[in-house]
Scaffold this motif. Structure first.
Motif, PDB file in Angstrom:
ATOM      1  N   VAL A  13       0.839  -1.200   0.000  1.00 52.53           N
ATOM      2  CA  VAL A  13       0.000   0.000   0.000  1.00 52.53           C
ATOM      3  C   VAL A  13       0.874   1.249   0.000  1.00 52.53           C
ATOM      4  N   THR A  14       1.940   1.216   0.762  1.00 47.31           N
ATOM      5  CA  THR A  14       2.839   2.369   0.824  1.00 47.31           C
ATOM      6  C   THR A  14       3.465   2.638  -0.532  1.00 47.31           C
ATOM      7  N   PHE A  15       3.984   1.600  -1.162  1.00 47.58           N
ATOM      8  CA  PHE A  15       4.617   1.792  -2.463  1.00 47.58           C
ATOM      9  C   PHE A  15       3.599   2.177  -3.529  1.00 47.58           C
ATOM     10  N   HIS A  16       2.371   1.695  -3.395  1.00 48.69           N
ATOM     11  CA  HIS A  16       1.329   2.007  -4.371  1.00 48.69           C
ATOM     12  C   HIS A  16       0.952   3.488  -4.309  1.00 48.69           C
ATOM     13  N   THR A  17       0.829   4.041  -3.112  1.00 51.55           N
ATOM     14  CA  THR A  17       0.430   5.446  -2.969  1.00 51.55           C
ATOM     15  C   THR A  17       1.606   6.413  -3.043  1.00 51.55           C
ATOM     16  N   MET A  18       2.808   5.911  -2.905  1.00 47.78           N
ATOM     17  CA  MET A  18       3.976   6.784  -2.877  1.00 47.78           C
ATOM     18  C   MET A  18       4.203   7.483  -4.219  1.00 47.78           C
ATOM     19  N   PHE A  19       3.801   6.877  -5.299  1.00 50.40           N
ATOM     20  CA  PHE A  19       4.074   7.442  -6.614  1.00 50.40           C
ATOM     21  C   PHE A  19       2.859   8.096  -7.252  1.00 50.40           C
ATOM     22  N   LYS A  20       1.741   8.220  -6.511  1.00 47.82           N
ATOM     23  CA  LYS A  20       0.570   8.921  -7.032  1.00 47.82           C
ATOM     24  C   LYS A  20       0.736  10.417  -6.823  1.00 47.82           C
ATOM     25  N   LYS A  21       0.144  11.196  -7.716  1.00 47.92           N
ATOM     26  CA  LYS A  21       0.207  12.649  -7.592  1.00 47.92           C
ATOM     27  C   LYS A  21      -0.759  13.092  -6.491  1.00 47.92           C
ATOM     28  N   VAL A  22      -0.290  13.969  -5.609  1.00 45.53           N
ATOM     29  CA  VAL A  22      -1.097  14.464  -4.506  1.00 45.53           C
ATOM     30  C   VAL A  22      -1.879  15.688  -4.977  1.00 45.53           C
ATOM     31  N   PRO A  23      -3.211  15.663  -4.842  1.00 47.04           N
ATOM     32  CA  PRO A  23      -3.973  16.857  -5.262  1.00 47.04           C
ATOM     33  C   PRO A  23      -3.770  17.996  -4.267  1.00 47.04           C
ATOM     34  N   THR A  24      -3.354  19.140  -4.764  1.00 48.20           N
ATOM     35  CA  THR A  24      -3.114  20.309  -3.927  1.00 48.20           C
ATOM     36  C   THR A  24      -4.233  21.314  -4.151  1.00 48.20           C
ATOM     37  N   VAL A  25      -4.843  21.761  -3.067  1.00 46.54           N
ATOM     38  CA  VAL A  25      -5.906  22.761  -3.143  1.00 46.54           C
ATOM     39  C   VAL A  25      -5.341  24.059  -2.593  1.00 46.54           C
ATOM     40  N   GLU A  26      -5.362  25.099  -3.389  1.00 45.12           N
ATOM     41  CA  GLU A  26      -4.868  26.398  -2.950  1.00 45.12           C
ATOM     42  C   GLU A  26      -6.001  27.077  -2.200  1.00 45.12           C
ATOM     43  N   TYR A  27      -6.115  26.763  -0.904  1.00 46.48           N
ATOM     44  CA  TYR A  27      -7.317  27.038  -0.119  1.00 46.48           C
ATOM     45  C   TYR A  27      -7.864  28.457  -0.145  1.00 46.48           C
ATOM     46  N   PRO A  28      -7.169  29.462   0.235  1.00 49.61           N
ATOM     47  CA  PRO A  28      -7.910  30.732   0.294  1.00 49.61           C
ATOM     48  C   PRO A  28      -8.430  31.204  -1.057  1.00 49.61           C
TER      49      PRO A  28
END
Length: 182
Positions: A13-28
């Motif tokens: 699971v760690t290796f599977h999620t390690m290479f996925k792109k993290v969605p970044t939300v520019e909050y304000p």
């Protein structure tokens, strides 16, 4: 037989999620919409003629596990009427320093006077401004509503008001909606 692979499988699971792109939300600048049943800030609702739904029963304060709600009831008179019942919430405060936004207060309210909105921006740098009063929690008056105190407009008894309140959860129908229901 392949017992020695079990520790390595745990890292799958760690290796599977390690290479996925993290969605970044520019909050304000960019705000993501909340889920429809999101528990945000509280709101005290009104009847279609503008009277308050809160009858000052204090059940929301009793149900609150964080002891964040303070309600003090007042008596309605024929000249000074704020809600259709005998009493109304004269003082209503929610301390957002304590509130855990669990929604148990909403479930305890017998008249659906208290609901939770989708608004989540309630943070502040002042402790005093995080104690919200009745004036801050009351829903704004819509067209056709009258500022309390005033006589009951949707009927002569409390049952007339409760019959008109069979709309959507937390709804604040207009005077025309109330007439259509009668």
């Amino acid at each position: 037989m392949l017992e020695w692979l079990n520790p390595v499988k745990g890292f799958g699971v760690t290796f599977h999620t390690m290479f996925k792109k993290v969605p970044t939300v520019e909050y304000p600048e960019v705000k993501r919409p909340t889920a429809p049943r999101f528990h945000g800030r509280h709101q005290l609702n009104r009847w279609a003629d503008g009277l308050e739904k809160c009858i000052g029963c204090e059940l929301c304060a009793w149900a609150c596990p964080a002891d964040a709600i303070y309600v003090e009831a007042g008596d309605n008179t024929d000249d000074d009427r704020y809600s259709p019942g005998e009493r109304y919430g004269r003082v209503y405060q929610i301390n957002y320093l304590r509130c855990i936004l669990c929604g148990l207060c909403v479930e305890a309210c017998p008249t659906r006077a208290l609901t939770m909105t989708n608004e989540y921006e309630i943070a502040d740098d002042s402790r005093q401004s995080l104690i919200w009063t009745k004036e801050q929690l009351l829903a704004p008056l819509k067209e056709g509503m009258e500022e309390p105190p005033h006589p009951m407009r949707l009927g002569e008894t409390e049952q007339d008001y409760y019959a008109t309140g069979r709309g959507e959860h937390g709804s604040q129908g207009t005077a025309e909606d109330a007439e259509a229901l009668r």
